[in-house]
Design a protein around this motif. Structure first.
Motif, PDB file in Angstrom:
ATOM      1  N   SER A 123      -4.802  11.249  -5.750  1.00  0.00           N
ATOM      2  CA  SER A 123      -4.454  10.957  -4.355  1.00  0.00           C
ATOM      3  C   SER A 123      -3.855  12.187  -3.693  1.00  0.00           C
ATOM      4  O   SER A 123      -4.566  13.038  -3.193  1.00  0.00           O
ATOM      5  CB  SER A 123      -3.505   9.757  -4.302  1.00  0.00           C
ATOM      6  N   GLN A 160      -8.622   0.506   1.474  1.00  0.00           N
ATOM      7  CA  GLN A 160      -8.688  -0.113   0.152  1.00  0.00           C
ATOM      8  C   GLN A 160      -8.269   0.856  -0.944  1.00  0.00           C
ATOM      9  O   GLN A 160      -7.668   0.474  -1.945  1.00  0.00           O
ATOM     10  CB  GLN A 160     -10.110  -0.624  -0.114  1.00  0.00           C
ATOM     11  N   ASP A 161      -8.540   2.153  -0.720  1.00  0.00           N
ATOM     12  CA  ASP A 161      -8.201   3.163  -1.724  1.00  0.00           C
ATOM     13  C   ASP A 161      -6.697   3.319  -1.915  1.00  0.00           C
ATOM     14  O   ASP A 161      -6.241   3.744  -2.980  1.00  0.00           O
ATOM     15  CB  ASP A 161      -8.795   4.520  -1.339  1.00  0.00           C
ATOM     16  N   LYS A 200      -7.045   7.920 -12.443  1.00  0.00           N
ATOM     17  CA  LYS A 200      -6.644   8.121 -11.049  1.00  0.00           C
ATOM     18  C   LYS A 200      -5.395   8.989 -10.906  1.00  0.00           C
ATOM     19  O   LYS A 200      -4.971   9.276  -9.783  1.00  0.00           O
ATOM     20  CB  LYS A 200      -6.426   6.785 -10.319  1.00  0.00           C
ATOM     21  N   TYR A 206       0.834  -1.196   0.000  1.00  0.00           N
ATOM     22  CA  TYR A 206       0.000   0.000   0.000  1.00  0.00           C
ATOM     23  C   TYR A 206       0.873   1.252   0.000  1.00  0.00           C
ATOM     24  O   TYR A 206       2.086   1.206   0.212  1.00  0.00           O
ATOM     25  CB  TYR A 206      -0.970   0.022   1.188  1.00  0.00           C
ATOM     26  N   ASN A 239      -0.629   6.248  -7.667  1.00  0.00           N
ATOM     27  CA  ASN A 239      -1.504   5.267  -8.311  1.00  0.00           C
ATOM     28  C   ASN A 239      -0.839   4.537  -9.473  1.00  0.00           C
ATOM     29  O   ASN A 239      -1.497   3.834 -10.227  1.00  0.00           O
ATOM     30  CB  ASN A 239      -2.782   5.964  -8.799  1.00  0.00           C
ATOM     31  N   HIS A 250      -9.790   8.960   2.210  1.00  0.00           N
ATOM     32  CA  HIS A 250      -9.646   7.656   1.578  1.00  0.00           C
ATOM     33  C   HIS A 250      -9.772   6.555   2.626  1.00  0.00           C
ATOM     34  O   HIS A 250      -9.479   6.757   3.805  1.00  0.00           O
ATOM     35  CB  HIS A 250      -8.282   7.525   0.882  1.00  0.00           C
ATOM     36  N   SER A 251     -10.167   5.381   2.137  1.00  0.00           N
ATOM     37  CA  SER A 251     -10.184   4.196   2.985  1.00  0.00           C
ATOM     38  C   SER A 251      -8.897   3.425   2.745  1.00  0.00           C
ATOM     39  O   SER A 251      -8.117   3.742   1.848  1.00  0.00           O
ATOM     40  CB  SER A 251     -11.385   3.309   2.636  1.00  0.00           C
TER      41      SER A 251
END
Length: 704
Positions: free
Chosen positions: A448, A59-60, A444, A43, A417, A56-57
């Protein structure tokens, strides 16, 4: 045929980026095994603050999910900490007792938060901010407590404080320097950022050193060395990182501050490599994503047996949003010999720009509030461009678009991303995207941290211009930036244009005017523009071509100064007479840029020979001839070309220098910048060739 086994210790961004590159180059070369000490896939740590702030979570911010590992036949061992490497037996061992043999080993162990030895640092509710678990703990604390202190006013500390504000806590940032983000910003930009953050509810205590953390078993506050105190129920420590080198050190691999590597990321042990925050290259360990990705690409090509340029280090830069504020910083922003080349402040718009230079070269840049120039400035910093390139020129191409055009197609634009230039341009072309927001939605990219948005915007413009000019597809571009075009009428740089014009025989071809020359050159405009016409005219003059556009004049200004107000020393020759002789000899000569020349009868003269483009100083030996000085910003001291015994010899050497400048400089390039580009020693060796010196001086006279 059996494959070699590649084992990577570390499931972070640097190590996995290297694996991605290997898969793209040679997917069947290695059996790949990755060990990570966290119980989750790869991640983006950069995005932890966005998770904390609720944008964001988890998962994001996952870069590669479990499916990715499976699709590429990568065995991922999560929740495993490797504590031993047997370099002779070529196997690793984890704390849980697992053993894994390897043929090739990559250490991508990253770094850990630096925990300063402050008394009380081990109390309950004192923590760092580095992992997903840290985000969860901070969120849990916010449900019970309200007062938080963040030790550290760097980027991570500010992001942590912003997250605490989002969670409903009071956040006070404690920093030991006089202003925040002092490694990336100057005091003005830092003050502007602080005011913005204070408007969001953040508080600051600057130039404060924490003496101890108070409380019995649980934190109650901070006490500072000046005797003052701060109440706090939660303390976040964000004062820097420390490379994880213990495993390498225990295993006999050479370490310093981090694991020492060469230009191909090789450690001191054969078959073992290191990449990322745990690696130290030429005495530097990097904590930013871009350098780590550059290292990963070099290592991937090395392991795949492909030819690759060695890794020579990186120019550190940050282009990000700090709590919603756009900030850019690149290169060196302080240090010995650093000077300000450009500084603009717009208090109404809340924007700030500062470009720093050293010895006439662009070395660093800071942008606040508006970072659209970030990509272009980064390019100038990376190649140490002359400060002359900072000057805006009417009709000159957009530097941001030029940087976008020069970027290799497979280069990663959005590190968060993992989106490449090629992917962005393909989406723009195939889906007819018109705005940066549409690009973000489809790819994307910039979705972010937002740091790459200026490059996304530049690529959008570049792609549309390609289409408008009849181009299709993603154009492959060289790794090195293309030369700066002379103007928007052409893609030719000064060197190529000058060479082409030198080969045009105007008498033989019978070209009567500039329009036919431009047509022959494939110019984008029939008559050129105000930028390129004088450039062409000048290059034709110095190449000996027939003048075709008399109404367009090149620079012809040669200012000659002398000082006859001081008593002449016993060795001084008549400065006024020599100055008059040179002025008469040089008047009317076309120059790339205006030239200042000074003649001084002695060291006490009001005219300093050392800060002139060409300076002559009387001395006991006769005359000292200097070149490359500059009396205004940027101030430069000229270098000694040579010594002449007589006025005639001095005039010949000075004239030869002027002619060599005329023949080899770019149009609009000041003489001091020319000396730095060619190298002073090279110029000096050329001019001290007696025969060539006389020929150059004679050519100058013939051209006038």
């Amino acid at each position: 045929m059996s494959r070699s086994k590649l084992v990577i210790i570390g499931n972070g961004m640097a190590g996995v980026k290297c694996v991605e590159e290997i898969i793209a180059l040679e997917p069947d070369t290695y059996e790949i095994v990755i060990y990570g000490n966290e119980p989750r896939p790869n991640y983006n740590r950069i995005m932890l603050s966005k998770v904390l702030q609720g944008e964001h979570s988890l998962q994001d911010i996952i870069i590669n999910d479990w499916t990715w590992y499976a699709e590429h036949h990568i065995r991922l061992c999560t929740g495993e900490t490797v504590h031993r490497i047997d370099t002779r037996g070529k196997y690793i061992e984890t704390e849980s007792g697992l053993k894994e043999t390897y043929d090739v080993l990559i250490l991508a162990t990253g770094s850990s938060p630096f925990i300063p030895p402050i008394p009380g640092i081990d109390k309950e509710r004192v923590m760092s901010f580095r992992t997903i678990d840290d985000c969860t703990r901070m969120s849990d604390y916010s449900k019970t407590y309200r007062k938080a202190a963040v030790i550290g006013g760097g980027l991570l500390g500010l992001e942590a404080a912003r997250g605490l504000l989002h969670l409903g806590m009071e956040a006070v940032v404690v920093h030991n320097a006089p202003y925040i983000m002092n490694r990336q910003l100057d005091q003005k930009a830092a003050t502007m950022l602080q005011q913005e953050l204070e408007g969001q509810g953040m508080s600051f205590l600057l130039a404060k050193n924490t003496q101890k953390i108070t409380g019995r078993s649980q934190v109650q506050g901070l006490q500072f060395t000046d005797g003052s105190k701060l109440e706090a129920q939660v303390v976040i420590v964000a004062v820097g990182i420390r490379p994880n080198v213990d495993l390498a050190r225990r295993s006999g691999i050479a370490t310093n501050r981090a694991i020492m590597v060469d230009d191909y990321m090789r450690t001191s042990v054969s078959g073992i490599y290191a990449v990322g925050e745990c690696a130290e290259h030429r005495g530097i360990s990097y904590g930013l994503v871009a350098p780590l990705y550059e290292q990963g690409k070099v290592l991937a090509r090395t392991l795949c047996g492909q030819e690759t340029p060695e890794y020579k280090g990186s120019i550190p830069y940050s282009q990000l949003k700090v709590s919603g504020v756009d900030v850019f910083s690149a290169g060196e922003i302080s240090g010995e010999g650093m000077q300000t080349a450009i500084q603009h402040l717009d208090g109404i718009q809340g924007t700030y720009k500062k470009v720093l230079m050293q010895a006439g070269k662009v070395r660093g840049a800071i942008l606040f509030g508006d970072t659209t120039e970030g990509t272009a400035l980064l390019g100038l910093v990376q190649r140490g461009a002359d400060v002359a390139e900072l000057a805006p020129r009417e009709g000159a191409p957009d530097p941001a678009e030029m940087a976008a055009a020069a970027l290799p197609a497979q280069e990663t634009v959005c590190a968060c991303n993992n989106v490449t230039k090629a992917a962005i341009m393909k989406a723009i072309q195939e889906q007819g995207l018109e705005t940066a927001d549409q690009v973000k939605e489809q790819t994307k990219a910039s979705g972010s941290c937002g740091g790459c948005r200026p490059m996304v915007a530049a690529l959008l413009k570049h792609t549309h211009n390609l289409k408008n000019n009849g181009g299709t597809g993603v154009v492959a571009t060289p790794d090195k930036p293309a030369p700066m075009p002379v103007c928007s009428c052409t893609a030719l740089g000064h060197a190529e244009l000058k060479e082409i014009l030198a080969d045009i025989d105007l008498l033989e071809t019978g070209l009567p005017d500039i329009s036919l020359i431009l047509q022959k050159l494939g110019w984008g405009s029939e008559l050129g523009c105000s930028v390129c016409r004088p450039v062409i005219h000048y290059y034709l003059q110095v190449s000996g071509g027939t003048m075709v556009v008399r109404e367009i004049e090149a620079h012809s200004e040669v200012q000659v100064r002398w000082d006859d107000q001081i008593p002449l020393s016993s060795y001084a020759i008549d400065a006024k007479g020599l100055a008059a002789q040179l002025r008469e000899s040089w008047i009317g000569a076309a120059m790339p840029s205006p030239v200042n020349m000074g003649v001084a009868p002695g060291p006490g003269s009001l005219v300093s020979a050392l800060v002139q483009d060409i300076g002559l100083l009387a001395s006991p030996a006769g005359w000292e001839i200097y070149a490359g000085g500059h009396a205004e910003h940027p101030v430069k001291q000229g270098g000694l070309i040579g010594v002449a015994e007589t006025e005639v010899q001095a005039a010949t050497l000075a004239s030869a220098c002027l002619q060599w400048y005329r023949q080899t400089a770019w149009y609009d390039e000041p003489l001091w910048a020319w000396t730095e580009r060619l190298g002073f020693m090279s110029i000096r060796e050329t001019l001290l060739d007696d025969q060539l010196q006389k020929e150059l001086a004679a050519t100058l006279q013939a051209d006038i």
